[in-house]
Design an enzyme around this catalytic site. Structure first.
Site, PDB file in Angstrom:
ATOM      1  N   SER A  77       8.446 148.337  86.537  1.00 53.13           N
ATOM      2  CA  SER A  77       9.230 149.211  87.423  1.00 53.13           C
ATOM      3  C   SER A  77      10.576 149.640  86.860  1.00 53.13           C
ATOM      4  CB  SER A  77       9.460 148.525  88.764  1.00 53.13           C
ATOM      5  OG  SER A  77       8.389 148.818  89.601  1.00 53.13           O
ATOM      6  N   LYS A  80      10.948 153.243  86.328  1.00 57.11           N
ATOM      7  CA  LYS A  80      11.240 154.168  87.429  1.00 57.11           C
ATOM      8  C   LYS A  80      12.572 154.895  87.187  1.00 57.11           C
ATOM      9  CE  LYS A  80       8.272 151.857  90.753  1.00 57.11           C
ATOM     10  NZ  LYS A  80       7.992 150.671  91.521  1.00 57.11           N
ATOM     11  N   TYR A 202       1.924 157.594  86.331  1.00 58.79           N
ATOM     12  CA  TYR A 202       2.648 156.431  86.881  1.00 58.79           C
ATOM     13  C   TYR A 202       2.204 155.136  86.199  1.00 58.79           C
ATOM     14  CZ  TYR A 202       4.063 152.707  89.971  1.00 58.79           C
ATOM     15  OH  TYR A 202       4.597 151.525  90.442  1.00 58.79           O
ATOM     16  N   TYR A 254      14.054 145.237  94.659  1.00 59.78           N
ATOM     17  CA  TYR A 254      13.047 145.044  95.710  1.00 59.78           C
ATOM     18  C   TYR A 254      13.744 144.656  97.013  1.00 59.78           C
ATOM     19  CZ  TYR A 254      10.082 144.891  91.549  1.00 59.78           C
ATOM     20  OH  TYR A 254       9.469 145.172  90.364  1.00 59.78           O
ATOM     21  N   VAL A 272       8.061 143.820  87.466  1.00 58.40           N
ATOM     22  CA  VAL A 272       7.241 142.614  87.588  1.00 58.40           C
ATOM     23  C   VAL A 272       6.829 142.018  86.236  1.00 58.40           C
ATOM     24  CG1 VAL A 272       6.378 143.091  89.919  1.00 58.40           C
ATOM     25  CG2 VAL A 272       5.101 143.931  87.940  1.00 58.40           C
TER      26      VAL A 272
HETATM   27  N1  GLU Z   1       2.685 148.387  88.037  1.00 59.51           N
HETATM   28  C1  GLU Z   1       3.278 147.764  89.182  1.00 59.51           C
HETATM   29  C2  GLU Z   1       2.755 148.397  90.430  1.00 59.51           C
HETATM   30  O1  GLU Z   1       2.665 149.576  90.495  1.00 59.51           O
HETATM   31  C3  GLU Z   1       4.768 147.901  89.077  1.00 59.51           C
HETATM   32  C4  GLU Z   1       5.411 147.030  90.045  1.00 59.51           C
HETATM   33  C5  GLU Z   1       6.828 146.677  89.703  1.00 59.51           C
HETATM   34  O2  GLU Z   1       7.190 146.382  88.555  1.00 59.51           O
HETATM   35  O3  GLU Z   1       7.584 146.676  90.686  1.00 59.51           O
HETATM   36  O4  GLU Z   1       2.395 147.725  91.367  1.00 59.51           O
END
Ligand code: GLU
Length: 318
Positions: A77, A80, A202, A254, A272
């Site tokens: 993430s 992002k 994504y 988060y 994650v």
């Molecule tokens: N590939 C993970 C998902 O889409 C990323 C989650 C993350 O790192 O928050 O669930």
């Protein structure tokens, strides 16, 4: 002896023995054993739990690291941020009609809120928001993946950044919930391109692999009013750098973003794969990596290390 760097009008006392300080913090972090390595895909479940790295990249060009700082890992993430930068640049303010800027108060992959709020994700740091951002990239770039990859390589001055095709594949195979988010947004007409193409972008960006040094160097512009301290190039406007930092402050960690602001006080984003990056305006970037995650999905040792460093050096922006 210390040298001072000004942050938010306050001098930060950066010790000359920063390396020793990082070493001490990393040793202490290794006694934290309460996390669990992400296991939703095999490629992440197999990563050794005892990897640990801590890097500080300051705006004067110094990069100080301890631990496994040369070992690439799945940034998940944290990607992002890169996607958001490109989308903000391409779309400008109309982006904020399609995604909000509020904390969600829900897990990062939650679906219920998206239904209540008619397919407009709460922010670009949760999965729905990042999938929306991926749609902007797919719709506005003829080759969204190469646009993103060449930007990231340019930001860290290294061609070594790549994508782990095994992680990319697994993300797709285990991506039912992300697909549900994307199709729900499509049903509200908030996805323009083909949903499968958007999801592929994504999943691909989640599979970028970088080490803590590359991550810290690549994001130094966020601590420097949008300007890359290495090349002097203006990467984003000062306003966009402030906005990205603001979104990280409210939503980057988060459902633990409030606690992180309370105890650390820095804009930050985690993934994650166990990585966390934290921006110290006018000073530099801290990046940490250790795979075991706490119950919120944040690296347990990474949280410990960044909190410890921020508190010892007085880095909170508040
Ligand atoms: N590939 C993970 C998902 O889409 C990323 C989650 C993350 O790192 O928050 O669930």
């Amino acid at each position: 002896m210390t040298h001072d760097v000004i942050s938010g009008g306050q001098p930060i006392h950066a010790p000359d023995n920063l390396k020793q300080l990082l070493e001490d913090i990393l040793q202490q972090a290794m006694t934290v054993n309460d996390g669990k390595v992400a296991d939703y895909i095999p490629a992440l479940a197999e990563v050794k739990a005892d990897y640990c790295a801590l890097t500080v990249a300051t705006l004067d060009g110094n990069v100080t690291s301890v631990g496994d700082s040369n070992k690439p890992f799945s940034i998940q993430s944290i990607s992002k941020i890169y996607g958001l930068m490109l989308a903000m640049e391409r779309l400008g303010d109309p982006l904020w009609e399609r995604v909000q800027m509020e904390p969600s108060g829900q897990p990062f992959n939650s679906i219920v809120q998206l239904e209540w709020e008619k397919g407009i994700p709460r922010n670009p740091m949760i999965n729905a928001g990042a999938i929306l951002v991926s749609d902007v990239l797919v719709s506005h770039y003829s080759a969204s993946k190469s646009a993103l990859l060449s930007m990231v390589r340019g930001l860290c001055g290294s061609e070594a950044v790549c994508v782990d095709s095994r992680v990319h594949e697994s993300e797709r195979e285990h991506g039912a919930r992300n697909a549900a988010l994307a199709y729900l947004m499509k049903s509200f007409n908030n996805i323009e391109s083909d949903v499968e193409e958007v999801l592929d972008h994504y999943f691909w960006q989640c599979a970028l692999t970088m080490n803590t040094e590359q991550l810290a160097s690549s994001l130094a512009f966020l601590a420097n009013r949008g300007q890359c301290p290495r090349s002097g190039k203006q990467i984003t406007s000062h306003r966009d750098a402030q906005r990205i930092n603001a979104l990280m402050s409210t939503s980057g960690m988060y459902d633990q973003s409030g606690q992180f602001a309370f105890t650390v006080g820095l804009p930050a984003k985690s993934g994650v794969g166990g990585g966390i990056i934290a921006i110290v305006p006018d000073y530099g970037v801290i990046s940490a990596w250790s795979p075991p995650l706490n119950s919120f999905g944040n690296s347990a040792r990474g949280m410990f290390m960044i909190r410890e460093l921020a508190n010892r050096l007085g880095l909170s922006v508040y």
